[in-house]
Design an enzyme around this catalytic site. Sequence first.
Site, PDB file in Angstrom:
ATOM      1  N   TYR A 174       5.215 -31.056  34.640  1.00 59.96           N
ATOM      2  CA  TYR A 174       5.031 -32.485  34.899  1.00 59.96           C
ATOM      3  C   TYR A 174       6.344 -33.138  35.328  1.00 59.96           C
ATOM      4  O   TYR A 174       6.415 -33.821  36.349  1.00 59.96           O
ATOM      5  CB  TYR A 174       4.476 -33.194  33.653  1.00 59.96           C
ATOM      6  CG  TYR A 174       4.873 -34.639  33.615  1.00 59.96           C
ATOM      7  CD1 TYR A 174       4.324 -35.557  34.516  1.00 59.96           C
ATOM      8  CD2 TYR A 174       5.847 -35.102  32.717  1.00 59.96           C
ATOM      9  CE1 TYR A 174       4.727 -36.883  34.512  1.00 59.96           C
ATOM     10  CE2 TYR A 174       6.245 -36.421  32.719  1.00 59.96           C
ATOM     11  CZ  TYR A 174       5.686 -37.310  33.613  1.00 59.96           C
ATOM     12  OH  TYR A 174       6.095 -38.603  33.612  1.00 59.96           O
ATOM     13  N   HIS A 175       7.399 -32.960  34.525  1.00 62.07           N
ATOM     14  CA  HIS A 175       8.670 -33.587  34.882  1.00 62.07           C
ATOM     15  C   HIS A 175       9.148 -33.092  36.253  1.00 62.07           C
ATOM     16  O   HIS A 175       9.709 -33.849  37.039  1.00 62.07           O
ATOM     17  CB  HIS A 175       9.726 -33.296  33.806  1.00 62.07           C
ATOM     18  CG  HIS A 175       9.467 -34.002  32.505  1.00 62.07           C
ATOM     19  ND1 HIS A 175       8.933 -33.360  31.405  1.00 62.07           N
ATOM     20  CD2 HIS A 175       9.659 -35.288  32.129  1.00 62.07           C
ATOM     21  CE1 HIS A 175       8.816 -34.243  30.415  1.00 62.07           C
ATOM     22  NE2 HIS A 175       9.248 -35.414  30.823  1.00 62.07           N
ATOM     23  N   LYS A 182       7.703 -35.083  39.086  1.00 59.78           N
ATOM     24  CA  LYS A 182       8.378 -36.372  39.319  1.00 59.78           C
ATOM     25  C   LYS A 182       9.679 -36.166  40.103  1.00 59.78           C
ATOM     26  O   LYS A 182      10.073 -37.028  40.894  1.00 59.78           O
ATOM     27  CB  LYS A 182       8.694 -37.054  37.977  1.00 59.78           C
ATOM     28  CG  LYS A 182       7.470 -37.477  37.180  1.00 59.78           C
ATOM     29  CD  LYS A 182       6.879 -38.783  37.713  1.00 59.78           C
ATOM     30  CE  LYS A 182       5.920 -39.405  36.702  1.00 59.78           C
ATOM     31  NZ  LYS A 182       5.301 -40.657  37.191  1.00 59.78           N
ATOM     32  N   SER A 211       9.526 -29.699  32.226  1.00 55.32           N
ATOM     33  CA  SER A 211       8.113 -29.268  32.225  1.00 55.32           C
ATOM     34  C   SER A 211       7.609 -29.324  33.669  1.00 55.32           C
ATOM     35  O   SER A 211       8.243 -29.932  34.535  1.00 55.32           O
ATOM     36  CB  SER A 211       7.250 -30.195  31.351  1.00 55.32           C
ATOM     37  OG  SER A 211       7.033 -31.432  32.016  1.00 55.32           O
ATOM     38  N   THR A 255      10.664 -40.719  35.634  1.00 53.03           N
ATOM     39  CA  THR A 255      10.871 -40.553  34.199  1.00 53.03           C
ATOM     40  C   THR A 255      12.314 -40.154  33.920  1.00 53.03           C
ATOM     41  O   THR A 255      12.939 -39.432  34.714  1.00 53.03           O
ATOM     42  CB  THR A 255       9.921 -39.491  33.614  1.00 53.03           C
ATOM     43  OG1 THR A 255      10.405 -39.072  32.330  1.00 53.03           O
ATOM     44  CG2 THR A 255       9.844 -38.270  34.496  1.00 53.03           C
TER      45      THR A 255
END
Lengths: 410, 410
Positions: A181-182, A185, A179, A144
Site C-alpha cells: 500500500y505505502h 502512494k 507495505s 502518507t
Amino acid sequence: MRICVLGGDGYCGWATALHLSNRGHQVAIVDNFLRRQWDHEIGAQTLTPIRPLADRLRVWRELTGRTIESFVGDVTDYEFLASTIEEFRPDTVVHFAEQRAAPYSMIDRKHAVFTQVNNVVGTLNLLFAIQELVPDCHLVKLGTMGEYGTPNIDIEEGYIRIQHNGRADVLPFPKQPGSFYHLSKVHDSHNIMFACKIWGLRATDLNQGVVYGTVTDEVAMDEALINRFDYDSIFGTVLNRFCTQAASGHPLTVYGKGGQTRGFLDIRDTVRCIEIACQNPAARGECRVFNQFTEQFSVLDLANMVKTAAGDMGLPVMIQHQPTPRVEAEEHYYNAKHAKLIDLGLRPHYLSDSLLDSLMNIAIRYQDRIDMSVFQPQVEWRKSRNQTRAASSAAAASVSEDALLTRGDH
Amino acid sequence: MRICVLGGDGYCGWATALHLSNRGHQVAIVDNFLRRQWDHEIGAQTLTPIRPLADRLRVWRELTGRTIESFVGDVTDYEFLASTIEEFRPDTVVHFAEQRAAPYSMIDRKHAVFTQVNNVVGTLNLLFAIQELVPDCHLVKLGTMGEYGTPNIDIEEGYIRIQHNGRADVLPFPKQPGSFYHLSKVHDSHNIMFACKIWGLRATDLNQGVVYGTVTDEVAMDEALINRFDYDSIFGTVLNRFCTQAASGHPLTVYGKGGQTRGFLDIRDTVRCIEIACQNPAARGECRVFNQFTEQFSVLDLANMVKTAAGDMGLPVMIQHQPTPRVEAEEHYYNAKHAKLIDLGLRPHYLSDSLLDSLMNIAIRYQDRIDMSVFQPQVEWRKSRNQTRAASSAAAASVSEDALLTRGDH
C-alpha cells in the site's frame, strides 16, 4: 469554490466533504462504496453505526440547507471519471479514493496487485482527466507519511537539498515505504510530480500521518452524520484499537517494543489542512508536498496515554507486548518536518485534549458493538499468503476474489 | 545454472538467451510476443528481418546442439507464470519482459496505464512467484538509467549516502524519471527493494543505459539468428535512427540542442553484464543496484560520430536540429557512476570500435528495408493524446485498443 471529493464516503473523505460544504463550497462526493464492501470481505465493521451515503446527504441537506452532489462510480473507470469531471467542472479535486490499509495490501498477491493497480490507475486517470478537461484545476492528493519510512536523518517535506561530491541539487526525498500500500502512494507521488512537470498541472501532495478521532463540528450535528471508527487489525489504526481494547477490558496490544514512532493528527486538523490546501492552490507546474501531521508519538507512548486516560475513567488497563506482524524497526530515529501547513494557518488540536472526547467516549458509547476477535493481527508481512477471517468461508473468499479480479480493468 | 529469460524474444532478451545458452547454462525463454504485436500497432518494423522464435530456436539447436526451452505466455498472468517457474525451477530469472519504450508510454492515457500496469503487475507477480516457489532464486531485473533523470549531482549506483542536519544515512538515490515508462521502472525498483527486505529475496536491479548494436558472437553464427534493429521514433534508439538516416541520405535529426547526455553500451556488453550478474548473485535479502553502461555521450556527440563514420564510408551526411518532442533538459550536468560491473570483470566494448561493424554496416546492408516515414517523432510529451501512424486507420486503432484493454487483467 467547486470541489470534488473522491472517496467522500470514507473516513477522511466524509469529514472533509461536510467541512468544505459547511464552509460554503460547492461539494461533490465521488465514491463507489468499495470501503464498505471491504468490511464484508474481512468480516469487520466500523464501531460506529454509519448510515448509507444517500441518508447522510439527505440529513445534511435537511440540517443545513446545503446540497452535496454525489456521483457513484469508480475512478479506475475513465469514462465514468471523465464524465463526472466534465459535468461538475471542479476548481479543486481532493483525492482520497484509494485502498488505504497496509495490512489489506499485504494479505496476498491478489490484494497487493489490486492495491497497486487500483491506486495507481485511479490517480493516472485523474491526472489525464484534469489535463484534458480542467487543466487549471488544483489536485489535492492524499499521500502518507509512510512513504518516507524511518530514515536515520530528518524527514523534509517532499524534497531535500543534497550536497554530494562538491555539487548540490534539490531532489525528491528518498522513499522507503513499508507495505505494498505505502508503495502505491510512492508510485502515485512520482506520477503526479511528472504530470505537473510535463503538462503544467498544479498539485499538492499531502503526506498525511495517522489520523485519529471521530467527531468534527459537522459530524457532531446529528447521529446520522456519524463517521467511521475502525479498530480491526486490517483497517483500524492503533489508537482506535487501544481505546476499544480499554473500553472492553482487553489488554492494549503493543507490537514489539512499541518504539515505532509516527506522525499523528486529529481528524479536525485533517479537514482544516485540506481546506487550507484548497484555499492556497499550488502554482501551474508545481507539485508541492506538505507533511500533514501535528505530533509524533511512539506506539508505547500512545498505549501509556490511553492507559492513563482510561484509568482516570475508572477503567483499569494492562499493556501487553506481542511480536510485530510487520517488518519494521521497533526503535529508530524519527524527526519529520511539518511546518508548511502551520505556516499557512493550521492551528493544531492535540491528542491530550481529544483523547477522552473523541476516542474513549466513542469507544465506551458503542462498546456493545465491540468485536474483540478483530483485535488480533491476521496479516504477517513475512508471509506472502495470509488467511483472513472471512477467507475461512470459501464462498466469501471466492466472491471477494472475483470482485478483485474485475477491478482495474477499465 | 538454470536461467529463465523473461522477454527472451525481444532485443536484449534474445541476445542474452543465446549468450547464456552458449556458455552452457540451461536456458528457458518466456515470451508472449507482444513486442512483435506492437510493430503492427505502430506501423513500423525492425530493419533486420527477424525470424519467428520457433525457427530461431530450431536453428540454434541445429548449429550448437543446445536446446533453449520456450514457454509462451504473459507474466501478468500469474497462473501461467507460476506454472512456468514451478516447471523450470530456475536458479536465476532475468526479467526483460516489460514495455520498454518511453514514446509508446506517452501516446495517450491507455498506453500510459497499460505500460505501468503491465510492468508493475508482471514484476509483482514474479516477486510472489519467486517467494512462493523458488525463494533462493536470484532475480536479475532490467531497470534503466532513465530512472535517475538528470540531477545536478553525481549519480551513484542505486543508493547514496546523505548527510543532513548533522546526521547521515544511506538511502535509495532520488529518482526523477522522464516518461510514464521510466516511472514504471521506478515503481518496480521500489517494489523489488521492499520484497527483498520483507522476504529475504535476492535481487540485482540493473539500471541499463541505451543499448546499441545488433551483432553478438551468437547472433553472428547464422542469418536466422539475427537480432532486432529498431530505428522508428517510438521503439528505435537514437543511434539506430542516425545510422539508418545516414544510410538513406536523410539528415540526422537531433532533438533540440542535442546536449542530452546519457549512458550507452554495446549489446555485447549487455549480455556479458547479465552473465556477470548471474554468476555473482546478490545475497539473501539484498537488493543490489548496478549502473549498466560503459560510456556517456550527448546526442550531438553521437550525431557527429555517425557523420564522421558515414563520411569515411563515402556517405555525405547533414545534421538537422528540430524541436524535441520530450520534456527534457537540452543541456545539463551528467556524471553517472558505473564501477560495480567493471569491478566484477566487465571489459567494455567501445562505440568508436563498433560503430561501423554493428551499426552502419547493418543499416547499409538492409537499406532497402528502411522506411523513412518512421524517422519523425509522432509522440509529444506535452500532449496527452497523440495520433500514431497506425491510428489513422480506425480499424487498426480499435483492434489495438481492444488488445490493450485485455492486458493486465489477470
